[in-house]
Design an enzyme around this catalytic site. Structure first.
Site, PDB file in Angstrom:
ATOM      1  N   ASP A 183       1.180  -1.728  -0.186  1.00 24.39           N
ATOM      2  CA  ASP A 183      -0.344  -0.063  -0.034  1.00 24.39           C
ATOM      3  C   ASP A 183       1.119   1.144   0.002  1.00 24.39           C
ATOM      4  OD1 ASP A 183      -1.564   2.397   0.722  1.00 24.39           O
ATOM      5  OD2 ASP A 183      -2.632   0.851   1.610  1.00 24.39           O
ATOM      6  N   HIS A 184       1.136   1.641  -0.850  1.00 24.81           N
ATOM      7  CA  HIS A 184       2.341   2.927  -1.070  1.00 24.81           C
ATOM      8  C   HIS A 184       2.426   3.895   0.076  1.00 24.81           C
ATOM      9  CE1 HIS A 184       0.267   5.126  -3.756  1.00 24.81           C
ATOM     10  NE2 HIS A 184       0.439   5.836  -4.339  1.00 24.81           N
ATOM     11  N   HIS A 186      -5.519   2.721   1.230  1.00 23.13           N
ATOM     12  CA  HIS A 186      -5.217   3.459   1.744  1.00 23.13           C
ATOM     13  C   HIS A 186      -5.859   4.381   2.771  1.00 23.13           C
ATOM     14  CE1 HIS A 186      -2.844   3.027  -1.839  1.00 23.13           C
ATOM     15  NE2 HIS A 186      -3.787   3.679  -2.621  1.00 23.13           N
TER      16      HIS A 186
HETATM   17  C1  BG6 Z   1      -3.499   4.750  -6.653  1.00 23.19           C
HETATM   18  C2  BG6 Z   1      -4.953   4.902  -7.212  1.00 23.19           C
HETATM   19  O1  BG6 Z   1      -3.575   3.675  -5.584  1.00 23.19           O
HETATM   20  O2  BG6 Z   1      -3.338   6.243  -5.461  1.00 23.19           O
HETATM   21  C3  BG6 Z   1      -4.845   5.482  -7.716  1.00 23.19           C
HETATM   22  O3  BG6 Z   1      -5.041   3.253  -7.535  1.00 23.19           O
HETATM   23  C4  BG6 Z   1      -4.805   7.105  -7.184  1.00 23.19           C
HETATM   24  O4  BG6 Z   1      -6.275   5.524  -8.624  1.00 23.19           O
HETATM   25  C5  BG6 Z   1      -3.138   6.829  -6.400  1.00 23.19           C
HETATM   26  O5  BG6 Z   1      -3.902   8.142  -8.047  1.00 23.19           O
HETATM   27  C6  BG6 Z   1      -3.021   7.911  -6.111  1.00 23.19           C
HETATM   28  O6  BG6 Z   1      -1.431   8.234  -5.399  1.00 23.19           O
HETATM   29  P1  BG6 Z   1      -0.151   9.126  -4.876  1.00 23.19           P
HETATM   30  O7  BG6 Z   1       0.943   8.567  -4.620  1.00 23.19           O
HETATM   31  O8  BG6 Z   1      -0.324   9.892  -6.471  1.00 23.19           O
HETATM   32  O9  BG6 Z   1      -0.921  10.224  -4.068  1.00 23.19           O
END
Ligand code: BG6
Length: 506
Positions: free
Chosen positions: A178-179, A241
């Site tokens: 979950d980045h 998230h």
């Molecule tokens: C991803 C989603 O997990 O997170 C995307 O699939 C979203 O739809 C993205 O745009 C948002 O990540 P960040 O790091 O750009 O805020």
């Protein structure tokens, strides 16, 4: 003893967008910092018939923004090997095994392997099964699996996938990405809470009125319409998230800051999130889809006009909702969440809204009747992105004669320079996986509980056809998202759309 940094990465989806945008630059940063040394190799796999030379050129092109010298870039890329691979074809795994074993010997990798699944989720099960049946997983080193989201599309599919994976990898070797958990300020939530008595002592329903979590995006679905139209904002952002952030905010202090202890507390917190019945879903959750809109002179098309999106799509691009946490600490404190595409601004932030003082002594008089007005609440804001930091809004005395109060903001926000210096989420997560530290990954029980919470919302929504589109691109979502808080006597603290409205730009 085997060195954990000696490792062979096998990246399934090696030609893809994620590998090029995130993984190769992150590996390079780890390499530059000495977290990867001479003893590492990468096999990139995908269907395309690329040569090693071409693959290395691509890898070099992906790290250009990090300003490597030619020599450094070449030396780094020389560790990369390409294998054209059809994930459904068993014979291809035999070739993969051969290459993996050769590289293991050449680079002295001690049998340590990390498999990174950066491709369409329908292939996850097949790949993992083949890793075992074709004996690619080694006996002598560690074998870890990093797996991108989505992890299933509901509880049942997530469970089935997990069962397949668990036949090959035990839970401690599974690193579900979950980045957001790799982001600096998400990790900082724990520092703010557990390193500051001033906050942790107030972190409960006696002092906190409500919590607001916004994951706003200014972009639309871009080129991901094909995936997104089947997923929608609920599964794309809330299930993973947002619920992870809810868990970090709501959990009890762990007895130690270790994977095991933090995980146990997060799971407990998620288990306390109320699973709504259908009626409660409709009362507490709102969905939206963007229409055409205009912001600051720019025109945006509607979601239904986006590439690879069904022109009659009923997929939500916006969710706002109220989570209820049924435990001693949080009973009575709403956790409001919202996320959406094509909102006014990109901004991920958390507002902790404290209860107001019981009486505004500055506006009451014991001698004569006087109108009582409330003071603005104290708000602790945690800025996740694009700026990183936090602020605390207080009330102070306005300078001058008489006695009036005015809001003051204590603010600490990292400059954009520092933000650039702070490690990329993927760099941190890859390093964690190298060390075998799963703290910043989602444990199966967290994933399972999140699906239980989200499945009922999905099911309730699926009973009726939504009246879409219902918000204009460039706004902060449908009217109902504002009403959701109004009916509880609150309002969204962050309303970036107002600035544009006041200036006639929205
Ligand atoms: C991803 C989603 O997990 O997170 C995307 O699939 C979203 O739809 C993205 O745009 C948002 O990540 P960040 O790091 O750009 O805020």
């Amino acid at each position: 003893m085997s060195n954990e940094k000696n490792v062979l990465f096998t990246i399934f989806g090696g030609t893809g967008d994620l590998a090029q945008r995130k993984l190769y630059p992150s590996l390079f940063r780890l390499y530059k910092k000495g977290n990867l040394g001479k003893h590492f190799a990468v096999i990139g796999t995908a269907r395309r018939p690329w040569s090693d030379e071409h693959y290395r050129e691509v890898v070099i092109s992906t790290i250009q923004s990090l300003n490597p010298s030619d020599e450094e870039a070449k030396e780094f890329a020389s560790h990369f090997y390409y294998q054209s691979h059809d994930v459904n074809d068993s014979t291809h795994y035999a070739t993969l095994k051969e290459l993996a074993d050769q590289l293991d010997e050449r680079y002295q990798l001690d049998g340590n392997r990390i498999y990174y699944l950066a491709m369409a989720p329908q292939f996850f099960g097949t790949i993992v099964a083949h890793l075992k049946s074709q004996k690619i997983v080694t006996e002598n080193g560690y074998n870890r699996l990093i797996i991108e989201k989505p992890f299933g599309s509901d509880y049942q599919s997530a469970y089935d996938l997990n069962e397949k994976i668990r036949q090959v990898f035990p839970e401690p070797d599974i690193f579900r990405i979950d980045h957001y958990l790799g982001k600096e300020m998400i990790q900082n939530i724990s520092a703010i809470r557990f390193a500051n008595n001033i906050f942790e002592s107030q972190w409960n329903n006696r002092y906190i009125d409500n919590i607001q979590i916004t994951f706003g995006e200014a972009l639309g679905v871009e080129d991901r319409g094909g995936y997104y139209d089947h997923s929608g904002a609920l599964k794309d952002m809330v299930q993973n998230h947002i619920l992870q952030v809810v868990a970090l905010l709501a959990m009890e202090p762990p007895v130690a800051f270790s994977e095991k202890e933090i995980r146990a507390e997060k799971i407990k917190a998620l288990k306390a999130v109320r699973i709504y019945d259908q009626q409660e879903v409709l009362e507490n959750f709102v969905r939206g889809q963007y229409d055409q809109g205009q912001l600051d002179g720019k025109m945006f098309k509607s979601y239904r006009e986006e590439d690879k999106v069904d022109p009659a799509s009923t997929t939500e691009t916006f969710v706002a909702g109220k989570f209820t946490i049924d435990n001693f600490r949080w009973s009575g404190v709403p956790f409001y969440v919202r996320t959406g595409k094509r909102l006014t601004e990109k901004g991920t932030r958390i507002n902790i809204v404290f209860k107001q003082v019981p009486v505004n002594v500055f506006k009451t008089s014991v001698d004569e009747p006087c109108e009582d007005t409330t003071l603005p609440p104290n708000v602790l804001t945690i800025y996740i992105q694009p700026t990183e930091g936090f602020s605390l809004s207080l009330n102070g005395k306005e300078v001058g004669q008489g006695f009036n109060t005015e809001p003051i903001k204590l603010e600490y926000r990292n400059s954009s320079e520092m933000v650039e210096n702070s490690p990329e989420a993927y760099e941190k997560l890859l390093l964690d996986a190298l060390k075998g530290d799963g703290t910043n990954f989602s444990h199966w029980e967290e994933v399972a509980q999140s699906w239980h919470i989200v499945d009922v919302i999905r099911q309730a929504w699926d009973q009726t056809k939504p009246d879409f589109p219902n918000y204009k691109a460039g706004t902060m979502g449908p009217e109902a998202a504002f009403k959701l808080l109004e009916k509880d006597g609150f309002e969204w603290i962050w309303q970036p759309d107002e600035w544009y409205r006041e200036r006639g730009k929205l």
